[in-house]
Design a protein around this motif. Structure first.
Motif, PDB file in Angstrom:
ATOM      1  N   GLN A  15       0.825  -1.210   0.000  1.00 35.45           N
ATOM      2  CA  GLN A  15       0.000   0.000   0.000  1.00 35.45           C
ATOM      3  C   GLN A  15       0.860   1.261   0.000  1.00 35.45           C
ATOM      4  OE1 GLN A  15      -2.141  -1.340   3.542  1.00 35.45           O
ATOM      5  NE2 GLN A  15      -4.058  -0.977   2.440  1.00 35.45           N
ATOM      6  N   VAL A  16       1.930   1.252   0.770  1.00 35.75           N
ATOM      7  CA  VAL A  16       2.813   2.424   0.818  1.00 35.75           C
ATOM      8  C   VAL A  16       3.510   2.593  -0.527  1.00 35.75           C
ATOM      9  CG1 VAL A  16       4.802   3.473   1.943  1.00 35.75           C
ATOM     10  CG2 VAL A  16       3.097   2.252   3.318  1.00 35.75           C
ATOM     11  N   TRP A  17       4.008   1.514  -1.110  1.00 43.17           N
ATOM     12  CA  TRP A  17       4.660   1.611  -2.425  1.00 43.17           C
ATOM     13  C   TRP A  17       3.687   2.113  -3.487  1.00 43.17           C
ATOM     14  CZ3 TRP A  17       9.438   2.145  -3.657  1.00 43.17           C
ATOM     15  CH2 TRP A  17      10.433   1.659  -2.807  1.00 43.17           C
TER      16      TRP A  17
ATOM     17  N   ILE B 245      20.175   9.269  -9.472  1.00 46.99           N
ATOM     18  CA  ILE B 245      20.359   8.795  -8.105  1.00 46.99           C
ATOM     19  C   ILE B 245      19.295   7.734  -7.855  1.00 46.99           C
ATOM     20  CG2 ILE B 245      20.364   9.401  -5.656  1.00 46.99           C
ATOM     21  CD1 ILE B 245      21.154  12.254  -6.503  1.00 46.99           C
ATOM     22  N   GLU B 246      19.742   6.544  -7.534  1.00 51.03           N
ATOM     23  CA  GLU B 246      18.846   5.424  -7.234  1.00 51.03           C
ATOM     24  C   GLU B 246      18.796   5.259  -5.721  1.00 51.03           C
ATOM     25  OE1 GLU B 246      18.826   0.581  -7.697  1.00 51.03           O
ATOM     26  OE2 GLU B 246      19.968   1.766  -9.124  1.00 51.03           O
ATOM     27  N   ILE B 247      17.594   5.304  -5.154  1.00 56.30           N
ATOM     28  CA  ILE B 247      17.427   5.238  -3.704  1.00 56.30           C
ATOM     29  C   ILE B 247      16.690   3.956  -3.335  1.00 56.30           C
ATOM     30  CG2 ILE B 247      16.463   6.359  -1.660  1.00 56.30           C
ATOM     31  CD1 ILE B 247      16.570   9.005  -3.311  1.00 56.30           C
ATOM     32  N   ALA B 248      17.328   3.153  -2.497  1.00 51.90           N
ATOM     33  CA  ALA B 248      16.725   1.919  -1.992  1.00 51.90           C
ATOM     34  C   ALA B 248      16.329   2.137  -0.533  1.00 51.90           C
ATOM     35  CB  ALA B 248      17.713   0.760  -2.110  1.00 51.90           C
ATOM     36  N   PRO B 249      15.041   2.206  -0.236  1.00 55.16           N
ATOM     37  CA  PRO B 249      14.621   2.366   1.155  1.00 55.16           C
ATOM     38  C   PRO B 249      15.085   1.189   2.008  1.00 55.16           C
ATOM     39  CG  PRO B 249      12.813   2.849  -0.324  1.00 55.16           C
ATOM     40  CD  PRO B 249      13.904   2.227  -1.151  1.00 55.16           C
ATOM     41  N   GLU B 250      15.365   1.480   3.280  1.00 53.93           N
ATOM     42  CA  GLU B 250      15.799   0.456   4.224  1.00 53.93           C
ATOM     43  C   GLU B 250      14.961   0.549   5.487  1.00 53.93           C
ATOM     44  OE1 GLU B 250      19.921   1.502   4.776  1.00 53.93           O
ATOM     45  OE2 GLU B 250      20.541   0.286   3.074  1.00 53.93           O
ATOM     46  N   GLY B 251      14.825  -0.571   6.164  1.00 56.16           N
ATOM     47  CA  GLY B 251      14.150  -0.566   7.460  1.00 56.16           C
ATOM     48  C   GLY B 251      12.650  -0.459   7.353  1.00 56.16           C
ATOM     49  N   ARG B 252      12.118   0.658   7.833  1.00 55.14           N
ATOM     50  CA  ARG B 252      10.670   0.846   7.897  1.00 55.14           C
ATOM     51  C   ARG B 252      10.276   2.204   7.325  1.00 55.14           C
ATOM     52  NH1 ARG B 252       8.531  -3.011  11.115  1.00 55.14           N
ATOM     53  NH2 ARG B 252       6.634  -1.900  11.646  1.00 55.14           N
TER      54      ARG B 252
ATOM     55  N   THR C 119       4.081   2.655  11.218  1.00 60.91           N
ATOM     56  CA  THR C 119       5.369   2.261  10.677  1.00 60.91           C
ATOM     57  C   THR C 119       5.154   0.921   9.977  1.00 60.91           C
ATOM     58  OG1 THR C 119       6.081   1.132  12.687  1.00 60.91           O
ATOM     59  CG2 THR C 119       6.720   3.446  12.444  1.00 60.91           C
ATOM     60  N   VAL C 120       5.808   0.795   8.831  1.00 65.55           N
ATOM     61  CA  VAL C 120       5.598  -0.359   7.964  1.00 65.55           C
ATOM     62  C   VAL C 120       6.950  -0.829   7.439  1.00 65.55           C
ATOM     63  CG1 VAL C 120       4.405  -1.142   5.873  1.00 65.55           C
ATOM     64  CG2 VAL C 120       3.409   0.700   7.249  1.00 65.55           C
ATOM     65  N   PRO C 121       7.257  -2.109   7.498  1.00 63.30           N
ATOM     66  CA  PRO C 121       8.508  -2.574   6.885  1.00 63.30           C
ATOM     67  C   PRO C 121       8.507  -2.212   5.393  1.00 63.30           C
ATOM     68  CG  PRO C 121       7.473  -4.342   8.153  1.00 63.30           C
ATOM     69  CD  PRO C 121       6.496  -3.209   8.092  1.00 63.30           C
ATOM     70  N   VAL C 122       9.672  -1.890   4.836  1.00 63.66           N
ATOM     71  CA  VAL C 122       9.723  -1.480   3.428  1.00 63.66           C
ATOM     72  C   VAL C 122       9.377  -2.618   2.475  1.00 63.66           C
ATOM     73  CG1 VAL C 122      11.333   0.406   3.836  1.00 63.66           C
ATOM     74  CG2 VAL C 122      12.201  -1.821   3.155  1.00 63.66           C
ATOM     75  N   ALA C 123       9.383  -3.853   2.956  1.00 54.27           N
ATOM     76  CA  ALA C 123       9.001  -4.988   2.123  1.00 54.27           C
ATOM     77  C   ALA C 123       7.999  -5.844   2.873  1.00 54.27           C
ATOM     78  CB  ALA C 123      10.218  -5.831   1.774  1.00 54.27           C
ATOM     79  N   ASP C 124       6.962  -6.335   2.156  1.00 60.34           N
ATOM     80  CA  ASP C 124       6.007  -7.275   2.768  1.00 60.34           C
ATOM     81  C   ASP C 124       6.755  -8.557   3.073  1.00 60.34           C
ATOM     82  OD1 ASP C 124       3.706  -5.637   2.662  1.00 60.34           O
ATOM     83  OD2 ASP C 124       3.465  -6.089   0.539  1.00 60.34           O
ATOM     84  N   ARG C 125       6.366  -9.180   4.141  1.00 53.11           N
ATOM     85  CA  ARG C 125       7.042 -10.426   4.522  1.00 53.11           C
ATOM     86  C   ARG C 125       6.299 -11.630   4.059  1.00 53.11           C
ATOM     87  NH1 ARG C 125       9.460  -8.419  10.204  1.00 53.11           N
ATOM     88  NH2 ARG C 125      10.370  -6.681   9.207  1.00 53.11           N
TER      89      ARG C 125
END
Length: 173
Positions: A21-23, A138-145, A167-173
């Motif tokens: 949803q955040v993405w 510039i390529e930005i890879a989010p980390e964490g949450r 707060t949401v992890p940057v990737a679904d688990r």
């Protein structure tokens, strides 16, 4: 430390969001504030246009810009994406934007790398033909949450911080 507001009728729990949803919201937006440090350690932030593709954000800047030079030093950035809310109502009353914030790792790609044909469509549109030789990606890879405020909640619930934050992890688990 703050304590939740426990008055009757005041929500005390934020939205239950997923990384997907955040993405999705990041893909609909195009403006962000990117923060970084100068080589001397001073903080800087700049507004940028971006494209989200494949769980990365891409920003096109001039090769000789502060952003390109300073971010390349250590690659650590913080990003905040304001998300406009309120539609027509925002013309009548001040409605603050919702936000998505995160920290991440940025990679500064020199001009001409990668070839424009290899870039995803949204990213290629950020890079006009006449600027290809003088622009850096510039390529930005989010980390964490992700830290969100006002995403997935009504305007009414945005008035209550405990109900509007998540707060949401940057990737679904």
């Amino acid at each position: 430390m703050t304590t939740p507001d426990t008055r009757p009728g005041i929500p005390t729990r934020g939205p239950q969001l997923t990384a997907t949803q955040v993405w999705r919201q990041l893909q609909r937006s195009s403006f962000a504030v990117i923060s970084y440090r100068t080589p001397a350690g001073d903080p800087r932030s700049s507004g940028v246009l971006y494209a989200a593709e494949g769980r990365r954000l891409y920003v096109v800047v001039a090769t000789d810009s502060w952003k390109a030079r300073h971010i390349a030093v250590d690659g650590r950035v913080a990003v905040t994406v304001p998300v406009r809310r309120g539609g027509l109502l925002s013309l009548l009353m001040p409605i603050p934007p919702a936000t998505i914030s995160f920290h991440g790792r940025a990679t500064v790609r020199p001009a001409g790398e990668p070839e424009i044909g290899a870039l995803p469509g949204r990213v290629a549109r950020l890079l006009p033909t006449e600027r290809r030789a003088s622009s850096t990606i510039i390529e930005i890879a989010p980390e964490g949450r992700f830290a969100t405020y006002g995403i997935g909640v009504s305007l009414q619930r945005m008035r209550h911080p405990a109900a509007a934050r998540a707060t949401v992890p940057v990737a679904d688990r």
